[in-house]
Design an enzyme around this catalytic site. Sequence first.
Site, PDB file in Angstrom:
ATOM      1  N   GLU A  84     -11.164  -7.686  -5.671  1.00 58.11           N
ATOM      2  CA  GLU A  84     -10.302  -8.237  -6.508  1.00 58.11           C
ATOM      3  C   GLU A  84     -10.368  -9.666  -6.514  1.00 58.11           C
ATOM      4  OE1 GLU A  84      -7.249  -4.417  -7.179  1.00 58.11           O
ATOM      5  OE2 GLU A  84      -6.665  -6.255  -6.064  1.00 58.11           O
ATOM      6  N   GLU A 144      -7.933  -0.867  -2.156  1.00 58.69           N
ATOM      7  CA  GLU A 144      -7.465  -1.926  -1.291  1.00 58.69           C
ATOM      8  C   GLU A 144      -6.379  -1.333  -0.557  1.00 58.69           C
ATOM      9  OE1 GLU A 144      -8.299  -5.030  -1.588  1.00 58.69           O
ATOM     10  OE2 GLU A 144      -9.680  -5.011  -3.364  1.00 58.69           O
ATOM     11  N   CYS A 168      -0.087  -6.931   3.109  1.00 57.27           N
ATOM     12  CA  CYS A 168      -1.324  -6.274   3.842  1.00 57.27           C
ATOM     13  C   CYS A 168      -2.234  -7.385   4.256  1.00 57.27           C
ATOM     14  CB  CYS A 168      -2.290  -5.755   2.699  1.00 57.27           C
ATOM     15  SG  CYS A 168      -2.764  -7.034   1.476  1.00 57.27           S
ATOM     16  N   ASN A 203       4.786  -3.840  -2.856  1.00 60.10           N
ATOM     17  CA  ASN A 203       5.070  -4.985  -1.983  1.00 60.10           C
ATOM     18  C   ASN A 203       4.928  -6.391  -2.711  1.00 60.10           C
ATOM     19  OD1 ASN A 203       2.223  -4.586  -1.882  1.00 60.10           O
ATOM     20  ND2 ASN A 203       2.020  -5.537   0.226  1.00 60.10           N
TER      21      ASN A 203
HETATM   22  P1  NAP Z   1       1.505   3.873  -0.738  1.00 56.05           P
HETATM   23  O1  NAP Z   1       2.412   4.787  -0.249  1.00 56.05           O
HETATM   24  O2  NAP Z   1      -0.012   4.267  -0.379  1.00 56.05           O
HETATM   25  O3  NAP Z   1       1.661   3.960  -2.386  1.00 56.05           O
HETATM   26  C1  NAP Z   1       1.025   3.028  -3.291  1.00 56.05           C
HETATM   27  C2  NAP Z   1       1.019   3.758  -4.520  1.00 56.05           C
HETATM   28  O4  NAP Z   1       0.285   5.118  -4.380  1.00 56.05           O
HETATM   29  C3  NAP Z   1       2.528   4.099  -5.107  1.00 56.05           C
HETATM   30  O5  NAP Z   1       2.361   3.783  -6.562  1.00 56.05           O
HETATM   31  C4  NAP Z   1       2.609   5.473  -4.761  1.00 56.05           C
HETATM   32  O6  NAP Z   1       3.504   6.123  -5.755  1.00 56.05           O
HETATM   33  C5  NAP Z   1       1.337   5.912  -5.079  1.00 56.05           C
HETATM   34  N1  NAP Z   1       0.843   7.161  -4.435  1.00 56.05           N
HETATM   35  C6  NAP Z   1       1.502   7.878  -3.425  1.00 56.05           C
HETATM   36  N2  NAP Z   1       0.937   8.901  -2.893  1.00 56.05           N
HETATM   37  C7  NAP Z   1      -0.045   9.193  -3.876  1.00 56.05           C
HETATM   38  C8  NAP Z   1      -1.274  10.063  -3.876  1.00 56.05           C
HETATM   39  N3  NAP Z   1      -1.346  11.106  -3.310  1.00 56.05           N
HETATM   40  N4  NAP Z   1      -2.097   9.871  -5.006  1.00 56.05           N
HETATM   41  C9  NAP Z   1      -1.772   8.550  -5.800  1.00 56.05           C
HETATM   42  N5  NAP Z   1      -1.212   7.605  -5.483  1.00 56.05           N
HETATM   43  C10 NAP Z   1      -0.148   8.039  -4.690  1.00 56.05           C
HETATM   44  O7  NAP Z   1       1.647   2.559  -0.198  1.00 56.05           O
HETATM   45  P2  NAP Z   1       2.906   1.576  -0.374  1.00 56.05           P
HETATM   46  O8  NAP Z   1       3.827   1.803   0.824  1.00 56.05           O
HETATM   47  O9  NAP Z   1       3.341   1.534  -1.679  1.00 56.05           O
HETATM   48  O10 NAP Z   1       2.238   0.002  -0.126  1.00 56.05           O
HETATM   49  C11 NAP Z   1       2.025  -0.374   1.502  1.00 56.05           C
HETATM   50  C12 NAP Z   1       0.644  -0.390   1.729  1.00 56.05           C
HETATM   51  O11 NAP Z   1      -0.213  -0.922   0.852  1.00 56.05           O
HETATM   52  C13 NAP Z   1       0.371  -0.842   3.062  1.00 56.05           C
HETATM   53  O12 NAP Z   1      -0.665   0.200   3.818  1.00 56.05           O
HETATM   54  C14 NAP Z   1      -0.495  -2.296   2.604  1.00 56.05           C
HETATM   55  O13 NAP Z   1      -1.291  -2.858   3.698  1.00 56.05           O
HETATM   56  C15 NAP Z   1      -1.369  -1.914   1.559  1.00 56.05           C
HETATM   57  N6  NAP Z   1      -1.451  -2.920   0.790  1.00 56.05           N
HETATM   58  C16 NAP Z   1      -2.869  -3.209   0.606  1.00 56.05           C
HETATM   59  C17 NAP Z   1      -3.281  -4.478  -0.269  1.00 56.05           C
HETATM   60  C18 NAP Z   1      -4.657  -4.826  -0.302  1.00 56.05           C
HETATM   61  O14 NAP Z   1      -5.064  -5.490  -1.089  1.00 56.05           O
HETATM   62  N7  NAP Z   1      -5.576  -4.112   0.699  1.00 56.05           N
HETATM   63  C19 NAP Z   1      -2.438  -5.109  -0.951  1.00 56.05           C
HETATM   64  C20 NAP Z   1      -0.962  -4.603  -1.045  1.00 56.05           C
HETATM   65  C21 NAP Z   1      -0.636  -3.511  -0.039  1.00 56.05           C
HETATM   66  P3  NAP Z   1       5.024   6.450  -5.144  1.00 56.05           P
HETATM   67  O15 NAP Z   1       5.337   5.866  -3.871  1.00 56.05           O
HETATM   68  O16 NAP Z   1       5.680   6.111  -6.390  1.00 56.05           O
HETATM   69  O17 NAP Z   1       4.905   8.204  -5.100  1.00 56.05           O
END
Ligand code: NAP
Length: 492
Positions: free
Chosen positions: A474, A263, A297, A165
């Site tokens: 962070e 995060e 997020c 994102n």
């Molecule tokens: P995601 O599906 O959890 O993926 C995030 C990253 O983790 C990607 O690089 C993904 O790689 C990787 N990943 C997927 N499965 C994994 C596993 N089993 N082990 C290790 N890494 C793994 O999240 P997203 O859809 O990209 O992002 C949206 C989420 O991020 C939302 O819930 C949002 O709230 C959260 N977010 C939080 C913050 C904060 O600061 N708290 C900031 C931004 C976003 P691949 O997809 O390439 O497999």
Amino acid sequence: MNLSMNKVPIQMLESPLLKTTSGYIDGNWCAADSARTMPVVNPATGETIAVVPVMGRAEATRAIDAAARTLAIPASIEQRRDWLSRLADLVTENREELGRIITHEHGKPWKEAQGEAEYAASFFRFYADSVDHLQPKQLADRPRNHSWTVYYRPAGVAALITPWNFPLAMLAKKFSAALAADCCCVIKPSSKTPLSMVALFSLMEQLELPVGKANLILGPAGEISDVLCEHPAVRVISFTGSTPVGKKLMAATAPHLKRLSLELGGNAPFIVFDDADLDRAVDQLMANKFRGAGQTCVCANRLYVQHGVADAFAEKLAQRANALKVGNGMEDGVEMGPLIDRNAFDKVRRHVDDAVAHGAQRVAGTEPVEPQPKGGCFFPPTVLRGVTHEMLCVNDETFGPLAPIIEFQEEAEVIEAANNTEYGLAAYVFTTSDERAERVIARLNFGHVGHNTGSGPTAEAPFGGMKHSGFGREGGLEGLHDFIETQTVPRP
Ligand code: NAP
């Protein structure tokens, strides 16, 4: 170059920062050992804009080994400051091109994407200016009749895993602090948006970092994540992404006692009291809610509006939401781009349909166009009234341009409702009473609470979640904590 073929539209993205679209390991650009590749898709057009390697166990292991080797050669504080400040300059100077790449792979408007690049640069700048805090500290007294020195050592090889994102900024937050702490890094961006990272690595060639200092692994998490969790040289995993994946990482790293910084997801309440400045609240909500098409997020997920101002607030918000220009982020005047993919689109649709089926009224937005023009994933900015706590959109992070309004009567009632979630990332309170604000904020279990502002984080202040939104911070000096080991040395 337009290589349109039979079914899959292809429009390769050309950029001086994308002379290659490979990974980067041990000082070399490289393909996957298996030669496997995957497409990167522009969510505004459905076109393939690049192909990148699908790396796995072998490449991740090589990257970690290279990082571990380089860890043995410490970099001085001065050297780290120089790298960080030059990187801040490089990102700032290249914000237009970095922004163009972000827009192509993520979909957000170009201007907003340039803002992301500037935000990323601000973290490199902040830690360049803060790295002196990691100088060894000598205690003023001599307890136990010894002199005591506290050293801040790099925590080890750091694995940095980021979501799609904010393809550049989420990594900049981690990498800036890791570099300040002198960690060596293995970076795994989301496989949906790897190009911003390739572009950053291409810029970083000018820094002449030691070989192995920063490595880029591309591909879906799978095997890569397994290696990052198991390899003994990886001492820190800093992850931004969804809560379910954060929990998996915690379970997978527990036997190896790795340090985690998580995060995770949010479910932000945006609370508007009767005495709020409504125009300001609506302005702030527009910027907070529809940035990134609602895929942030920290964006408001539930709007709690006190009964006395609910009609006025809903009317103002509906007018503004209906006026937003939605389209391809590279087109002039576009204020909101598409969702990242069809899954994201389907989730927003499910939340809207569920709310409407249970009695909510749509006061802004229309049914999304189907089929989508040019294969994009555009969802109209939508405002719902008459939303209740049983509805999906209140209980789950929608991650899309949906603003559901829930009316409330009493302060105590809204505090309880706002806290009634497993998440604890961001919240917002709009009231002109400072006394009320202090009272309410103190009782909200969220790591970031905006008072009369919808602002998200800044490099200078710590940011992070409570409860299932994770732990670790962070930004700010606290952002360094995740990447340092504190070593204490008494001397007679
Ligand atoms: P995601 O599906 O959890 O993926 C995030 C990253 O983790 C990607 O690089 C993904 O790689 C990787 N990943 C997927 N499965 C994994 C596993 N089993 N082990 C290790 N890494 C793994 O999240 P997203 O859809 O990209 O992002 C949206 C989420 O991020 C939302 O819930 C949002 O709230 C959260 N977010 C939080 C913050 C904060 O600061 N708290 C900031 C931004 C976003 P691949 O997809 O390439 O497999």
